[in-house]
Structures are given as C-alpha cells and as structure tokens.
Design an enzyme around this catalytic site. Structure first.
Site, mmCIF file in Angstrom:
data_model
loop_
_atom_site.group_PDB
_atom_site.id
_atom_site.type_symbol
_atom_site.label_atom_id
_atom_site.label_comp_id
_atom_site.label_asym_id
_atom_site.label_seq_id
_atom_site.Cartn_x
_atom_site.Cartn_y
_atom_site.Cartn_z
ATOM 1 C CD GLU A 11 44.187 110.978 61.115
ATOM 2 O OE1 GLU A 11 42.952 111.074 61.229
ATOM 3 O OE2 GLU A 11 44.936 111.972 61.121
ATOM 4 C CE1 TYR A 23 43.655 115.103 64.506
ATOM 5 C CE2 TYR A 23 41.607 114.040 65.153
ATOM 6 C CZ TYR A 23 42.319 115.184 64.845
ATOM 7 O OH TYR A 23 41.686 116.392 64.884
ATOM 8 C CG ASP A 62 37.238 118.139 60.397
ATOM 9 O OD1 ASP A 62 37.907 117.179 59.986
ATOM 10 O OD2 ASP A 62 37.686 118.994 61.181
#
Ligand SMILES: *[C@@H]1O[C@H](CO)[C@@H](O)[C@H](O)[C@H]1NC(C)=O
Ligand SMILES: *[C@@H]1O[C@H](CO)[C@@H](O)[C@H](O)[C@H]1NC(C)=O
Ligand SMILES: *[C@@H]1O[C@H](CO)[C@@H](O)[C@H](O)[C@H]1NC(C)=O
Length: 393
Positions: free
Chosen positions: A372, A350, A84
């Site tokens: 995903e 996600y 991230d």
C-alpha cells in the site's frame, strides 16, 4: 554484389570471434558470482482507490506464486469508504510473465451490503495438489452480525476460476479468526512435510496469534498453535501483550518463523518474533523475542525466505506508516544486514512478498512485493515491485 562477398568473407571471422568471446565471458561469470544488491527493476500500480466506479478504497495486498509459475495479486475492494467494516469485493489480478503484465481486475467474492462482511485473508499454495487456496473471514468484528466464520475458496486452474466458498468454521468453531494478512505456507521439510499452515489473529479482546492446520490438502482443518494476548479475553490497555496480524515462513531446518504485529507496543515499538518447532502445533514463549532492529508503527509486514536469506518489509518508523523498507538477514532473522532498500519514502502500509521457484537460473534473481502506498495517505494505491536481487545484472 561487392558487399555480399565481403559479408560472406567476414562471417566465419565474426563467428570465430564471438564464439571465443562468449566462452571467455562464461568463464568469467563462473569465477565471480554476481554481487547481492537488491534493486527495483519494475514497478506497477495495480489498484488506484476511488478510480473504479463501484469501489472507494483498495486495501490489504496479498501476493502469491502459483504451481504453474504465475503471480496472483489480491486485495479488498471496499465499496463505500476506507473502513475495515465496510461491504467489499475481493479483487484479483494475474500475471503469467513474472509481473510484466497483469490481467484486468476481476472480483471473486462479494458480500452485498453486509457491513462487517468479507475480510482478507491468507493465500496458500499446495504444490502437491496443484491448488491455490484463499482463506478469509466473515463477520470478524461481530458488528451487526454473528457468528464469525472462517471461509475458503480454491482454484485448480492457476487462479482463473474459483470454487464456491466453504465454511471452515464447521470444523474450527466460530471464534473470530482473521488469517494473515499475507500468505500461508505448505511445509517443505519435516516435521509434518506437506502440511498447510495458516496463521492469523483473533478479535480485539480474544486477540493473539493462532494457526490452523490441514494435513490433507485443505479438505479438513483443525486448530493448531496459539500465542494468546495478556490479559486474554479482557479489554486491553496501552503496552499490554497483544500479538496481532502475522506472517509465517518456513526455515530450512523445518521450523516456522512468525513475524508479528505488536499491537499495543509491549516492550518496544517493534516487531514480535516467535518460532514453531513442531509444524505449527505450538508457539512456545521460549521461542518469543522482540526485534528492536525492526521498528514498526503497528502494521501488517511482509516476510519471505528464499535461498537461505530472510527478507522483511514494513514502513520503518516507530509511529507513522511511512518509509517502506526492504531488509534482509543471513541469520534467519536473528540479525539484519546494514544495507537496506527503501521502496517508498512517503506514506506506505501493509506489504506482502513472494517469489518463483520454477526456473533455477531466472527465478533465483527476483523477489516480488505488493504494498500500500500513497502521496498523502498510504491507502491511495496498491503497488507491485519486482526486485532484482543482484542489481539488475
Ligand atoms: C459457518 O458454520 C458455523 C458453524 O456451523 C455457523 O454457525 C455459521 O453460521 C456458518 N457461516 C456461514 C457464513 O454459513
Ligand atoms: C527509513 O528507514 C531506514 C531504516 O530504518 C532509515 O535508515 C531511514 O533513515 C528512514 N528514512 C526516513 C525518511 O524515515
Ligand atoms: C529459464 O530462464 C532463462 C533465462 O531467462 C531462459 O533462457 C530459459 O529459456 C528458461 N527456461 C525455461 C525452462 O523456462
């Protein structure tokens, strides 16, 4: 000459026959409406991690319609790792034929070598202003940077070109706020018709769900509803109340339903659901419940309202990101139908949904999902699925 004569003779007969037949068919169709039975009719891999030279991992899918009836797909292109906190581009692809073909990927933003730079984000369409707005954050985690900023870019030409970034923290303040991930909404019903509502979450300690509001088509923004974590602004432990990533939709009564990631599994390994009755000004605890039917491994899930049905996608598993599943509700998310559609049994993460509303006969049949998915790991690819709601008929 013989054949030609025969054809000429047959032609009027054929026409009569087919005219009668199609009339009959039309009548039959009117009498028995097609059965609701969602089915994936098209699937395309839009991004493959480690395939593009300058990108390690594509993650965080966002999908939207546009005012002109195109589809736009966005994701983060993480440059050197899957983390991230990694420098990134935002990537976009566009489809003008309801998802059959897609433009090549283009990058719309680049944070250089900043490690805690860009993070997605929520895309919101203003149908009155004919604009598409992408709201995102910079320096969300305060890792080797300060302060956090909430930013936006806007497209007035169907997603072809984008404005220069605007810093919304000048109006909102510099509290860490990560919109979405998913889409924001423009209110279609009272209260506060036409308002833009973008919900998201705070940083780990100041976590909770927060919404920002604009009543002038994105020119000015202010802070709206908050559903804060407990204990707020303090380190969390397992099973604390910690509302996280979320997706709002507007229901036909004008309320806003928000489906929320239950980060520390307070009460259950399932989704939190909360409703705003005042256009995103408040998210009262009276309107909060835990949906034990929506088991969840803590992830960003997809939510969509279309023609009185509410749709939900997530990896339907209490621990692992596997088994991406589409469900639907006829009761605004109070209960879910027994039938469901498994989109992918393996690793999946996600997801984000959208739909078109331009052509009444054609567009009522489809919803679109971007998610995903992978063979060994959910972040291997970002996949687009076109779902026919009436079994392909
Ligand atoms: C955005 O505005 C805030 C408040 O004025 C400021 O502190 C921050 O540095 C700005 N961020 C960027 C990226 O310019
Ligand atoms: C996938 O999720 C559905 C819905 O919860 C469930 O019925 C099914 O057993 C799950 N499949 C796997 C392989 O986990
Ligand atoms: C709407 O969709 C139908 C079925 O695909 C098509 O025949 C018709 O031309 C479309 N109408 C418009 C205005 O695009």
């Amino acid at each position: 000459m013989g054949i030609l004569a025969t054809l000429t003779l047959l032609l009027p007969v054929l026409q009569v026959c087919c005219g009668v037949r199609s009339h009959f068919n039309k009548k039959q169709k009117l009498q028995s409406p097609p059965l609701f039975s969602p089915l994936v009719v098209e699937e395309q891999v839009l991004w493959v991690s480690q395939e593009a030279a300058e990108v390690d991992t594509f993650r965080i899918p966002l999908l939207t319609f546009t005012p002109k009836g195109s589809l736009l797909a966005f994701c983060e292109a993480r440059k050197f790792s899957y983390s991230d906190m990694e420098s990134k581009f935002f990537a976009v692809r566009r489809s003008v034929d309801k998802g059959s073909t897609w433009s090549p990927m283009s990058f719309i933003l680049d944070d250089g070598l900043m490690v805690d730079g860009l993070n997605l984000g929520a895309v919101v369409v203003d149908e009155k202003a004919q604009s598409v707005i992408l709201v995102y954050t910079i320096c969300f985690h305060h890792y080797k940077c300060s302060p956090s900023s909430v930013m936006m870019v806007e497209s007035l030409d169907d997603g072809l070109t984008w404005s220069r970034p605007r810093n919304l923290s000048e109006q909102l303040g510099v509290k860490s706020f990560a919109p979405g991930p998913g889409f924001g909404i423009q209110k279609r019903h009272a209260p506060h018709q036409d308002r833009l509502v973008v919900c998201g979450h705070g940083t780990l300690e100041g976590d909770g769900v927060f919404c920002i509001l604009s009543d002038d088509h994105g020119k000015t923004w202010r802070n709206g509803a908050a559903l804060k974590s407990v204990p707020y602004n303090q380190p969390k432990q397992a099973l604390d109340f910690n509302p996280d990533e979320c997706q709002p939709v507007e229901l036909s009564d004008g309320s806003i339903l928000v489906n929320v990631r239950n980060q520390n599994k307070y009460h259950c390994s399932c989704r939190m659901v909360v409703r705003s009755l005042d256009g995103g000004e408040t998210l009262p605890v009276d309107e909060l419940f835990f949906d034990k039917n929506l088991i969840d491994p803590t992830v960003a899930a997809g939510l969509l309202e279309k023609d009185g049905r509410v749709y939900f996608t997530n990896p339907a598993h209490s621990q692992k990101r596997v088994n991406l599943t589409l469900r639907w509700s006829l009761t605004n998310g109070k209960s879910w139908e027994k039938e469901l559609l498994q989109l992918w049994p393996g690793p999946s993460g996600y997801s984000c949904m959208t739909t078109l509303n331009g052509n009444v006969t054609e567009d009522r049949k489809f919803i679109f999902i971007l998610y995903e998915r992978g063979q060994r790991d959910s972040v291997e690819t970002v996949v687009f699925a076109k779902v026919h709601l009436y079994g392909g008929l």
